[in-house]
Design a protein around this motif. Structure first.
Motif, PDB file in Angstrom:
ATOM      1  N   GLU A 132       0.822  -1.198   0.000  1.00 57.62           N
ATOM      2  CA  GLU A 132       0.000   0.000   0.000  1.00 57.62           C
ATOM      3  C   GLU A 132       0.862   1.256   0.000  1.00 57.62           C
ATOM      4  O   GLU A 132       0.544   2.241  -0.685  1.00 57.62           O
ATOM      5  CB  GLU A 132      -0.936   0.003   1.210  1.00 57.62           C
ATOM      6  N   LYS A 184     -10.016  -2.237  -7.523  1.00 62.63           N
ATOM      7  CA  LYS A 184     -10.902  -3.000  -6.645  1.00 62.63           C
ATOM      8  C   LYS A 184     -10.482  -2.847  -5.191  1.00 62.63           C
ATOM      9  O   LYS A 184     -11.316  -2.821  -4.284  1.00 62.63           O
ATOM     10  CB  LYS A 184     -10.893  -4.470  -7.052  1.00 62.63           C
ATOM     11  N   THR A 185      -9.175  -2.761  -4.963  1.00 65.41           N
ATOM     12  CA  THR A 185      -8.672  -2.540  -3.610  1.00 65.41           C
ATOM     13  C   THR A 185      -8.858  -1.088  -3.194  1.00 65.41           C
ATOM     14  O   THR A 185      -9.301  -0.792  -2.087  1.00 65.41           O
ATOM     15  CB  THR A 185      -7.181  -2.921  -3.521  1.00 65.41           C
ATOM     16  N   ALA A 233     -11.025   0.985  -4.122  1.00 65.56           N
ATOM     17  CA  ALA A 233     -12.424   1.396  -3.986  1.00 65.56           C
ATOM     18  C   ALA A 233     -13.007   1.069  -2.620  1.00 65.56           C
ATOM     19  O   ALA A 233     -14.072   1.589  -2.266  1.00 65.56           O
ATOM     20  CB  ALA A 233     -13.260   0.720  -5.072  1.00 65.56           C
ATOM     21  N   GLU A 234     -12.341   0.214  -1.843  1.00 68.21           N
ATOM     22  CA  GLU A 234     -12.824  -0.080  -0.495  1.00 68.21           C
ATOM     23  C   GLU A 234     -12.773   1.188   0.354  1.00 68.21           C
ATOM     24  O   GLU A 234     -11.725   1.839   0.425  1.00 68.21           O
ATOM     25  CB  GLU A 234     -11.969  -1.160   0.150  1.00 68.21           C
ATOM     26  N   PRO A 235     -13.884   1.583   0.984  1.00 72.59           N
ATOM     27  CA  PRO A 235     -13.908   2.849   1.738  1.00 72.59           C
ATOM     28  C   PRO A 235     -12.827   2.949   2.807  1.00 72.59           C
ATOM     29  O   PRO A 235     -12.335   4.037   3.087  1.00 72.59           O
ATOM     30  CB  PRO A 235     -15.316   2.856   2.357  1.00 72.59           C
ATOM     31  N   THR A 236     -12.465   1.814   3.415  1.00 72.79           N
ATOM     32  CA  THR A 236     -11.475   1.851   4.492  1.00 72.79           C
ATOM     33  C   THR A 236     -10.050   1.611   4.001  1.00 72.79           C
ATOM     34  O   THR A 236      -9.117   1.610   4.801  1.00 72.79           O
ATOM     35  CB  THR A 236     -11.812   0.788   5.550  1.00 72.79           C
ATOM     36  N   SER A 237      -9.869   1.428   2.703  1.00 75.06           N
ATOM     37  CA  SER A 237      -8.540   1.132   2.173  1.00 75.06           C
ATOM     38  C   SER A 237      -7.650   2.372   2.227  1.00 75.06           C
ATOM     39  O   SER A 237      -8.077   3.475   1.850  1.00 75.06           O
ATOM     40  CB  SER A 237      -8.630   0.657   0.721  1.00 75.06           C
ATOM     41  N   SER A 248      -7.421   4.288  -1.047  1.00 79.36           N
ATOM     42  CA  SER A 248      -8.494   5.151  -1.532  1.00 79.36           C
ATOM     43  C   SER A 248      -7.978   6.571  -1.726  1.00 79.36           C
ATOM     44  O   SER A 248      -7.232   7.081  -0.889  1.00 79.36           O
ATOM     45  CB  SER A 248      -9.650   5.173  -0.526  1.00 79.36           C
ATOM     46  N   SER A 258      -8.561   8.681   1.336  1.00 79.86           N
ATOM     47  CA  SER A 258      -8.048   8.260   2.633  1.00 79.86           C
ATOM     48  C   SER A 258      -7.070   9.272   3.217  1.00 79.86           C
ATOM     49  O   SER A 258      -6.525  10.132   2.508  1.00 79.86           O
ATOM     50  CB  SER A 258      -7.343   6.909   2.508  1.00 79.86           C
TER      51      SER A 258
END
Length: 234
Positions: free
Chosen positions: A66, A121-122, A124-128, A131, A134
Motif C-alpha cells: 500500500e 478493486k482494492t 475502492a474499499e472505503p477503508t482502504s 483510496s 483516505s
C-alpha cells in the motif's frame, strides 16, 4: 587542500542520494511487476528479489505494498505537474488549461492502465489506505487539488470569489470520475476517455462563466453551502 571538516557535510548528502536511488529502484520495480503480474499477485518479497535488495531493505523504504502505491501517487502528481507546466506557463484560457491538464493526467497514467482495474478493486474499499479519499492519500490528493488551483489562478476566467475557493476541489472530484471511466475504458488508447474530456471541458467552462450571473448566485450559494455542510460532517 581539503580537510576532513570540508568533506563531512558531503557524506550525509551522498547517503541521502543513495537512499533515494534505492527507494526509486524499489518503486520502479514494483510498478513493473504490478504491470506484468498484477497488483494482488505481486509480493514485497518478489519486489525485493527483482530489485536486488534485501526484503528488510524494501520494508525500510516502504512499509507495505500500500505504501508503494502511495509512492506511485506522489510520483504521478509530480509527473503531471511537470507535463502540464509548459501549458500553464503560456496559456491563459481556462478551458485550454483544464483540457491540457486532464489529457496530461491520462498520458502520465497510460503505462499503468493494464493493472488499473485490478488495483482499483482494492482502492475502492472505503477503508482502504489506497483510496484517493483516505488520510494516507492526503499528500497526493492535496497535490492534485493544487494543480487544479494553478489551472484556475493562472487563467483569465472571471469567477465568483466563493466558487473560486471551492472550484479546485470540485474539479478534482470531477477528475476522479474521469479516472474511474478511464480505468474501465477498453477502447484503443482509451480514446473514449479522451472524447469524454474534450466534451466535458467546454461544459465546465460554460458553467464557470455562468456562475457570475446574478440570477444564478442564489443557486450557487445553496450548492456551496451544501458542500460546506458535508465537509463539516466529515
Amino acid at each position: 587542500m581539503t580537510t576532513p571538516a570540508d568533506d563531512a557535510p558531503a557524506t550525509p548528502r551522498r547517503g541521502r542520494a543513495r537512499g533515494e536511488q534505492t527507494r526509486q529502484l524499489i518503486l520502479e520495480t514494483a510498478l513493473r511487476l504490478f504491470r506484468e503480474r498484477g497488483y494482488a499477485e505481486t509480493t514485497m518479497r518478489a519486489i525485493a528479489k527483482e530489485a536486488g535488495v534485501a526484503v528488510g531493505n524494501a520494508y525500510y523504504y516502504f512499509d507495505s505494498k500500500e505504501h508503494l502505491i502511495q509512492g506511485f501517487y506522489d510520483r504521478s502528481q509530480a509527473s503531471l505537474r511537470a507535463a502540464v507546466a509548459p501549458v500553464l506557463e503560456s496559456e491563459r484560457d481556462f478551458a485550454a488549461r483544464l483540457r491540457a491538464t486532464m489529457h496530461a493526467g491520462i498520458d502520465v497514467n497510460a503505462p499503468y492502465h493494464s493493472f488499473a482495474a485490478t488495483f482499483f478493486k482494492t482502492a475502492a474499499e472505503p477503508t482502504s489506505p489506497l483510496s484517493p479519499f483516505s488520510r494516507e492519500s492526503s499528500p497526493a490528493r492535496e497535490a492534485a487539488i493544487g494543480v487544479f488551483r494553478e489551472v484556475i489562478d493562472g487563467s483569465s476566467a472571471k469567477l465568483d470569489p466563493e466558487l473560486r475557493r471551492e472550484l479546485p476541489e470540485l474539479l478534482w472530484l470531477g477528475w476522479m470520475g474521469v479516472v474511474l471511466f478511464w480505468v474501465y475504458d477498453q477502447s484503443p488508447g482509451q480514446r473514449r476517455t479522451r472524447r469524454l474530456i474534450d466534451g466535458a471541458v467546454p461544459l465546465i467552462d460554460r458553467l464557470v462563466s455562468l456562475s457570475r450571473l446574478r440570477v444564478l448566485r442564489p443557486a450557487l450559494r445553496q450548492i456551496l453551502a451544501l458542500i460546506e455542510s458535508i465537509r463539516r460532517d466529515d
